[in-house]
Design an enzyme around this catalytic site. Structure first.
Site, mmCIF file in Angstrom:
data_model
loop_
_atom_site.group_PDB
_atom_site.id
_atom_site.type_symbol
_atom_site.label_atom_id
_atom_site.label_comp_id
_atom_site.label_asym_id
_atom_site.label_seq_id
_atom_site.Cartn_x
_atom_site.Cartn_y
_atom_site.Cartn_z
ATOM 1 C CE LYS A 120 26.514 20.874 -40.348
ATOM 2 N NZ LYS A 120 27.011 20.375 -41.458
ATOM 3 C CB SER B 60 28.505 17.052 -40.339
ATOM 4 O OG SER B 60 28.569 18.073 -41.213
ATOM 5 C CB SER C 230 27.417 17.184 -44.728
ATOM 6 O OG SER C 230 28.356 16.695 -44.276
#
Length: 445
Positions: free
Chosen positions: A77, A152, A176
């Protein structure tokens, strides 16, 4: 079936035995990224040195090393540092930031023989429940590209759900890396706080709640990833017992299909011999998940308020609104949010001491249109911006582990997830329980 679609252990075993090579797997994963990413926008950068990394893994194998993730391609990520790669945490402010070193989690993956092939999209600063940002654009759900994968960590889950890689890392400061797996039919684990070191990394708006998380297709894969990331060894499965709460004691409305799915889950588990009790959580003063948001708003304002005043156009409008709210808060507002955080911790830890493992739907709704930051309606009523996250941030503030498991779909085929929450430090036991429940949940339609 391609080896890339096999369990992590099978991939590593094939590479370790010489039946496959790290270079071939890396080449295939990069090809999948080129072919599959355009429709979902899950990957924001590829690692130009991935093939060289793969060759390095091959050299280590030839020298006699045993690597638990030998040749496994992974994605990381865009808020987790990977040395030498652009890591921008979804923000135009950091568009030219190149990580000076690996985060500990990335270092451990590489030590285990994994090959980092690139970086996945995330919302700006990881502070939004959908993966939409001015820097990266809109990330879409491979199950249905009209829908969001959530956020996210939406890029990581979208990449795994699209079959580009079998494992990705996300982060989780309020759900998330649990809600997005629920929206895409994957498994995601939020470990006990600090079980996996978080940095080196960027500063966080709220310290002490963010964790690094494995996202993958099965609990077997989660178990192996957690051995590598946290040194967790498998344990004997505990008693098959959970305590279920459809609303986690919050009073949050759910979509009718989520409630119907909960009933199917409970019935299926009981028929399989799992003891399912009712869980009652009495949050003091009727506190809600959104009551701790002043901590995030104030943290963003402290870090980025001055820059936002000078260059507001650089920011995602949704994040700009959070910063503006944070600038208007009083010290007493932030102190009150800290008190809520502490009460969340005490309440949930006490409930886990009573029940052992608590189960909830991971989300009160299925995925919504990709361009929207949040659903406009849940349970037939207008939804507040964080209602879709009503069942996850409490776990972060309590510092305890949780997993999200696929548990069927709603009436139009959107994936749903079951969240299992355990006591702090019971990560291995939680994985063992989830491994037992996973095949039961797979039968739910």
């Amino acid at each position: 079936m391609s080896l890339l679609d096999a369990p992590l252990a099978a991939i590593a075993a094939a590479v370790q035995s010489g039946m496959a090579t790290p270079e071939d797997l890396t080449f295939e994963a990069l090809g999948r990224a080129e072919a599959r990413n355009s429709g979902i926008n899950a990957i924001c950068a590829l690692n130009a040195d991935a093939k060289q990394e793969a060759s390095g893994v091959a050299d280590r194998l030839r020298s006699g090393e045993t690597l638990p993730l030998a040749g496994v391609p992974v994605l990381i990520k865009d808020n987790i540092w990977v040395k030498g790669l652009r890591i921008a945490q979804g923000s135009r402010l950091y568009a030219d930031h190149f990580a000076p070193e690996d985060a500990v989690a990335v270092k451990r993956l590489r030590q285990a023989g994994a090959v980092v092939i690139g970086i996945t999209t995330c919302s700006e600063f990881g502070c939004k429940g959908a993966t939409v940002s001015p820097l990266h654009g809109v990330t879409r759900n491979p199950v249905n590209p009209d829908l969001t994968p959530g956020g996210s960590s939406g890029g990581s889950v979208a990449a795994v759900a699209a079959g580009i890689v079998p494992l990705a890392l996300g982060t989780d400061a309020g759900g998330s890396s649990r809600r997005p797996p629920a929206h895409t039919g994957l498994c995601g684990m939020k470990p006990t706080q600090d079980l996996i070191p978080y940095g080196p990394s960027f500063d966080e708006p709220v310290w002490g709640i963010s964790v690094i998380c494995p996202i993958t297709r099965s609990m077997e894969n989660i178990g192996l990833a957690m051995q590598v990331l946290a040194g967790l060894e498998p344990v004997v499965a505990p008693e098959l017992a959970i305590a279920f709460s459809k609303d986690f004691g919050t009073g949050q409305l759910r979509d009718p299909d989520v409630d119907a799915n909960c009933n199917k889950v409970i019935t299926a588990l009981k028929m399989a011999g799992v003891r399912v009790d009712n869980a009652y959580l009495d949050w003091p003063n009727n506190i809600k998940g959104h009551d701790i948001l002043p901590l995030q708003f104030a943290g963003l304002a402290q870090m980025y308020g001055d820059i936002w005043r000078k260059t507001p156009d650089l920011f995602d409008p949704a994040i700009a609104a959070q910063i503006e709210t944070g600038l208007s808060l009083r010290g007493t507002d932030v102190a009150a949010a800290h008190q809520v955080s502490n009460r969340m911790r005490d309440t949930l830890r006490a409930a886990l001491n009573r029940y052992g493992v608590i189960a909830t739907p991971t989300t009160p709704c299925a995925a919504w249109p990709a361009e929207l930051n949040a659903p406009t309606e849940i349970g037939g009523q207008p939804a507040a911006p964080r209602d879709h996250a009503a069942f996850t941030p409490q776990i972060n503030h309590a510092g305890v582990p949780a997993v999200s498991l696929p548990c069927g779909t709603d009436s139009i085929g959107r994936p749903l997830g079951l969240q299992l929450i355990a006591q702090a430090g019971q990560d291995a036991e939680l994985i063992a329980l989830a491994l037992q429940l996973e095949p039961i949940l797979k039968e739910i339609s």
